[in-house]
Design a protein around this motif. Structure first.
Motif, short mmCIF file in Angstrom:
data_model
loop_
_atom_site.label_atom_id
_atom_site.label_comp_id
_atom_site.label_asym_id
_atom_site.label_seq_id
_atom_site.Cartn_x
_atom_site.Cartn_y
_atom_site.Cartn_z
N VAL B 34 10.00 -25.23 22.54
CA VAL B 34 10.95 -26.01 23.62
C VAL B 34 11.42 -24.97 24.58
O VAL B 34 11.38 -25.33 25.80
CB VAL B 34 11.88 -27.02 22.65
N TYR B 37 8.81 -23.71 26.92
CA TYR B 37 8.37 -24.47 28.09
C TYR B 37 9.29 -24.63 29.02
O TYR B 37 9.07 -24.55 30.41
CB TYR B 37 8.14 -25.96 27.56
N LEU B 62 -1.38 -21.83 36.27
CA LEU B 62 -1.41 -23.14 35.80
C LEU B 62 -2.89 -23.77 35.62
O LEU B 62 -3.20 -24.42 34.63
CB LEU B 62 -0.45 -24.32 36.32
N THR B 63 -3.51 -23.36 36.48
CA THR B 63 -5.24 -23.88 36.42
C THR B 63 -6.08 -23.11 35.30
O THR B 63 -7.14 -23.09 35.32
CB THR B 63 -5.83 -24.24 37.76
N SER B 64 -5.37 -21.94 34.90
CA SER B 64 -6.09 -20.83 34.09
C SER B 64 -6.54 -21.51 32.77
O SER B 64 -5.72 -22.27 32.19
CB SER B 64 -5.67 -19.54 34.14
N SER B 67 -3.60 -20.71 30.33
CA SER B 67 -2.35 -21.88 30.49
C SER B 67 -2.54 -23.08 29.89
O SER B 67 -1.66 -23.75 29.28
CB SER B 67 -2.18 -21.96 32.26
N LEU B 68 -3.96 -23.61 29.87
CA LEU B 68 -4.04 -24.97 29.64
C LEU B 68 -4.03 -24.79 27.88
O LEU B 68 -3.55 -25.46 27.23
CB LEU B 68 -5.65 -25.35 29.87
N HIS B 71 -0.29 -24.74 26.90
CA HIS B 71 0.29 -25.85 27.46
C HIS B 71 -0.30 -27.20 26.04
O HIS B 71 0.22 -27.88 25.38
CB HIS B 71 -0.01 -26.58 28.42
N LEU B 72 -1.64 -26.72 25.58
CA LEU B 72 -2.17 -27.64 24.44
C LEU B 72 -1.28 -27.29 23.24
O LEU B 72 -0.84 -28.27 22.39
CB LEU B 72 -3.64 -27.51 24.40
N LEU B 74 1.62 -26.15 23.23
CA LEU B 74 3.13 -26.50 23.31
C LEU B 74 3.36 -28.02 22.99
O LEU B 74 4.41 -28.48 22.47
CB LEU B 74 3.44 -26.18 24.56
N LEU B 75 2.03 -28.59 23.31
CA LEU B 75 2.06 -29.87 23.13
C LEU B 75 2.23 -30.45 21.58
O LEU B 75 2.76 -31.35 21.34
CB LEU B 75 0.89 -30.66 24.00
N MET B 78 5.48 -29.53 20.47
CA MET B 78 6.41 -30.76 20.92
C MET B 78 6.40 -32.01 20.00
O MET B 78 7.31 -32.35 19.50
CB MET B 78 6.28 -30.90 22.30
#
Lengths: 123, 134
Positions: B34, B37, B62-64, B67-68, B71-72, B74-75, B78
């Protein structure tokens, strides 16, 4: 202060920030990650310009936008700080003052940085 | 000198990495996710304040693929935070009595996760609607 006044603890304050950050991230965290990490950068479902500098700046200049950014960033840090502090304490990772500075201290510093940036960006 | 010699149960230093404490450790570690993020958002805010060029750099990050992937990950963290948050919540509040009966903790957990799902879906639908309307 009377000599028998109970020693006040700071921990309820940290506990409140931990709870607020935990509830905010539990309710909106998954959507925020999908929005800012996947949908906006790749233009999925939203116009690609939504993620550009002009739109981001307008959001950060809006008072409500500022409030959302401050609440999300600062409370997420305070939530993480409380959990990391208590876990490191249970792991006996170091002296408590050191752990406090490394967790609450960092959260406090980053909250001030966020606040300063939001003011610097202006209205 | 005290005669008291209490039994001190030996506790290995890596107790937190093993059952039954592993679940606790994983739950607490979601806090680091958390906060991470929050750190990504703060990095975006810093680059926004520094100007268009810096913000373009943040956008290209963010488009690299890395990063994806972050974020996956982290999702997933989360979502685990959501589940464990509402598992813990009924244990930290007074017993809820409706119609003279205790509401089981399991029901409160399910209600909490359902509320969280509703909030997250509503936020995404709102952004989709704004995107379609503009």
């Amino acid at each position: 202060m009377t000599p028998h006044a109970p020693k006040r603890s700071m921990s309820p304050v940290f506990w409140l920030m931990f709870g607020a950050g935990g509830m905010l991230s539990a309710l909106f965290g998954p959507a925020l990650i999908v929005l800012t990490g996947i949908m906006l950068p790749f233009g999925l479902g939203v116009p690609g310009r939504f993620g550009d500098y002009a739109h981001a700046l307008r959001f950060a200049q809006n008072p409500l936008g500022k409030l959302i950014l401050l609440a999300v960033i600062a409370l997420f840090f305070w939530h993480g700080a409380e959990r990391i502090f208590l876990t490191l304490k249970d792991m006996r990772a170091g002296a408590l003052p050191v752990l406090r500075v490394a967790t609450y201290g960092v959260a406090a510093l980053l909250t001030l940085v966020t606040l300063a940036l939001l003011l610097e960006i202006g209205f | 000198m005290s005669e008291r010699r209490p039994y001190m149960r030996a506790q290995p230093r890596d107790w937190w990495a093993h059952k039954p404490y592993l679940g606790y450790t994983l739950r607490e570690l979601t806090g680091a996710g958390v906060a991470l993020y929050g750190g990504i958002l703060l990095a975006g805010l810093i680059s926004l304040a520094r100007g268009p060029e810096a913000f373009e750099g943040f956008r290209s990050f963010l488009t690299s693929p890395i990063s994806l992937l972050i974020h996956l990950l982290l999702l997933a963290v989360m979502i685990w935070h959501v589940v464990t948050w509402f598992q813990t919540m009924p244990k930290t509040m007074p017993k809820l009595i409706v119609g003279g009966r205790h509401v089981p903790q399991q029901n409160l957990m399910v209600a909490g996760v359902a509320l969280a799902a509703l909030c997250s879906v509503a936020l995404i639908v709102l952004v989709l609607a704004v995107g379609a309307w503009s």
